[in-house]
Design a protein around this motif. Structure first.
Motif, PDB file in Angstrom:
ATOM      1  N   LYS A   1       1.159  -0.500  -9.466  1.00  0.00           N
ATOM      2  CA  LYS A   1       0.157  -1.159  -8.636  1.00  0.00           C
ATOM      3  C   LYS A   1       0.362  -0.834  -7.154  1.00  0.00           C
TER       4      LYS A   1
ATOM      5  N   HIS B   1      -2.441   0.681  -4.803  1.00  0.00           N
ATOM      6  CA  HIS B   1      -2.773  -0.039  -3.570  1.00  0.00           C
ATOM      7  C   HIS B   1      -2.594   0.865  -2.352  1.00  0.00           C
TER       8      HIS B   1
ATOM      9  N   SER C   1      -5.542   2.090   0.157  1.00  0.00           N
ATOM     10  CA  SER C   1      -5.439   1.772   1.582  1.00  0.00           C
ATOM     11  C   SER C   1      -5.590   3.022   2.435  1.00  0.00           C
TER      12      SER C   1
ATOM     13  N   THR D   1      -7.201  -1.578 -12.294  1.00  0.00           N
ATOM     14  CA  THR D   1      -6.381  -1.921 -11.131  1.00  0.00           C
ATOM     15  C   THR D   1      -7.173  -1.738  -9.840  1.00  0.00           C
TER      16      THR D   1
ATOM     17  N   GLU E   1      -8.238  -4.652  -7.033  1.00  0.00           N
ATOM     18  CA  GLU E   1      -8.025  -4.521  -5.590  1.00  0.00           C
ATOM     19  C   GLU E   1      -9.318  -4.791  -4.827  1.00  0.00           C
TER      20      GLU E   1
ATOM     21  N   ASN F   1      -9.969  -8.119  -2.461  1.00  0.00           N
ATOM     22  CA  ASN F   1      -9.960  -7.724  -1.051  1.00  0.00           C
ATOM     23  C   ASN F   1     -11.317  -7.114  -0.731  1.00  0.00           C
TER      24      ASN F   1
ATOM     25  N   GLN G   1     -12.199  -4.400   1.789  1.00  0.00           N
ATOM     26  CA  GLN G   1     -11.866  -3.014   1.475  1.00  0.00           C
ATOM     27  C   GLN G   1     -13.003  -2.317   0.743  1.00  0.00           C
TER      28      GLN G   1
END
Length: 465
Positions: free
Chosen positions: A215, A219, A223, A309, A313, A317, A320
């Motif tokens: 993860k 992530h 990002s 996954t 995310e 979030n 994002q």
């Protein structure tokens, strides 16, 4: 073979001697020695009339220069050399079959060099002989933990400028290495369904390793992709004119061009992060098919599919969501993500069972557009998803549709994920959906991208009609 090995060891002794230094050395001298070493390896392994592949120790030294060198010149030179060596001496490749009539594997035959160097030390790796020993002794190779840390450091960007550049170039190279090992295996596996051959890929072993922070890597990659535009304005990074972390012992010429090279290095790092996510998604597809036919086992280390996954995310979030979809450029997988995202927020038909093999209509783009033409269904969705998010997803899905529909290779995918509607019907559906969203939310303001999607859809619908 013996002569080739002798030549490689002779080359190793001659080139590594350039790096040998005793006593106190000036930074300029060490810098020049490293450049000379890289030039020597390039000349002997790539530019020579009778080139010899580098040994593991030579590869290890090049990687160490990339990770520890203190100038842009060394970082770029070592990165480019490793990339060129990867192309010249691949660990896996496909060659045409000599006898297509008797060869059951089809048109291609895989060629694997089990002793080939890799920047990864995968815990399940099955090296033998000298390569195995050097693999264990190396302090420069990446493992699952250091790879996870690398993605985190790039996403955070809290180091000196040179270290950030080194991390970005290192990340680009290791993703290229994973891709070069994975793609030939993936192609061969799709032709022959030889799951065991694909299972031996470095990427599969890396993902399957249970101690890997899976993860965290996902992530970190997301990002890197999502903050791409913020990086361009240096919000997350120190001013490139800042000399913090730059050795005063080196000439200024070692850093000339850093501010010019940085945006391109940054862009390619974002592309590499996207490529890594896509590679794992493609691996998940094959693994799922192999599992259906009973070809997998518990030791294969199945994890939650990466697309789930990614969805988690983006769900938790939401800030994002927009930058990620804007930067993520693969239309096939972007559309898949958008449809699954919508699927989390509408009620599925009660008649659907787990045994159903076909997706219900409202899990296609056509179905989603139809949902927003129904006040009851669209109202239910908008109680869970804001009108701004709905507009964003619809506009991005429409962009994916336009990108996919003209490529013959995507015919089956478009039929499955878009539905049976024609181009004018999809365009009219988008126009109607966005207009209905404006009715539900009087304060809704479309972004320039969403306005462009609306204008394009209206124009195409009128032209086709």
């Amino acid at each position: 073979m013996d002569n080739l090995r002798k030549n490689s060891h002779r080359l190793e002794g001659n080139t590594l001697a350039i790096l040998d230094s005793s006593g106190i050395r000036e930074a300029c001298d060490i810098h020049e020695d490293r450049l000379s070493f890289l030039d020597a390896v390039r000349g002997a392994s790539l530019a020579s009339i009778t080139p010899s592949p580098p040994t593991w120790k030579m590869y290890d030294a090049i990687l160490r220069i990339l990770k520890e060198g203190n100038s842009l010149e060394l970082a770029v030179a070592s990165f480019q050399l490793l990339t060129d060596l990867e192309k010249r001496y691949p660990s896996v490749y496909l060659r045409e079959s000599d006898n297509l009539e008797t060869d059951s594997s089809g048109a291609w035959v895989p060629v694997v060099n089990k002793e080939a160097w890799s920047p990864f030390i995968v815990e399940t790796r099955n090296c033998s002989g000298e390569a195995s020993q050097l693999c264990r002794d190396s302090k420069s190779l990446l493992n699952s933990a250091s790879f996870s840390i690398l993605t985190e450091e790039i996403a955070i960007g809290g180091h000196s400028t040179i270290k950030i550049v080194q991390n970005m170039l290192l990340f680009q190279y290791v993703v290229r290495s994973l891709e070069a090992d994975f793609l030939p295996r993936h192609t061969f596996c799709k032709e022959t369904f030889n799951w065991d051959f694909l299972k031996e890929s470095v990427l599969c072993k890396l993902v399957a390793y249970r101690k890997m922070n899976y993860k965290s890597i996902v992530h970190g990659c997301m990002s890197i992709i999502s903050t791409r535009f913020f990086h361009k304005t240096n919000i997350c990074f120190k001013d490139l004119s800042d000399k913090d972390g730059i050795s005063a012992d080196l000439p200024t010429s070692c850093y000339v061009g850093l501010s010019f090279a940085f945006p391109e290095i940054q862009r390619k790092t974002c592309d590499a992060a996207q490529k890594l996510l896509i590679l794992i998604m493609e691996l998940d597809v094959i693994r799922k098919e192999a599992d259906t036919f009973g070809l997998t086992s518990r030791s294969d280390g199945f994890r939650i599919p990466i697309i789930d996954t990614v969805l988690d995310e983006l769900t938790y979030n939401k800030d994002q969501l927009s930058p990620f979809l804007e930067a993520f450029g693969e239309p096939k997988w972007k559309l898949e993500i958008i449809l699954l995202y919508f699927g989390k927020y509408y009620s599925r038909p009660s008649t659907r069972t787990r045994r159903t093999n076909t997706s219900p209509n409202n899990e296609t783009f056509e179905g989603i557009l139809n949902c927003f033409s129904n006040p009851v269904i669209s109202g239910g969705i908008l109680r869970k998803v804001t009108s701004e998010v709905a507009c964003l997803l619809l506009a991005q899905a429409f962009k994916c549709y336009l990108s996919l529909q003209h490529d013959p290779k995507n015919v089956a995918f478009v039929a499955e994920k878009i539905g049976s509607s024609t181009l004018p019907e999809i365009c009219n559906g988008l126009v109607a959906a966005l207009k209905n969203l404006r009715k539900f939310d009087d304060s809704l303001e479309l972004t320039s991208f969403q306005k462009q999607a609306l204008t394009t859809a209206a124009a195409l619908a009128s032209m086709k009609s």
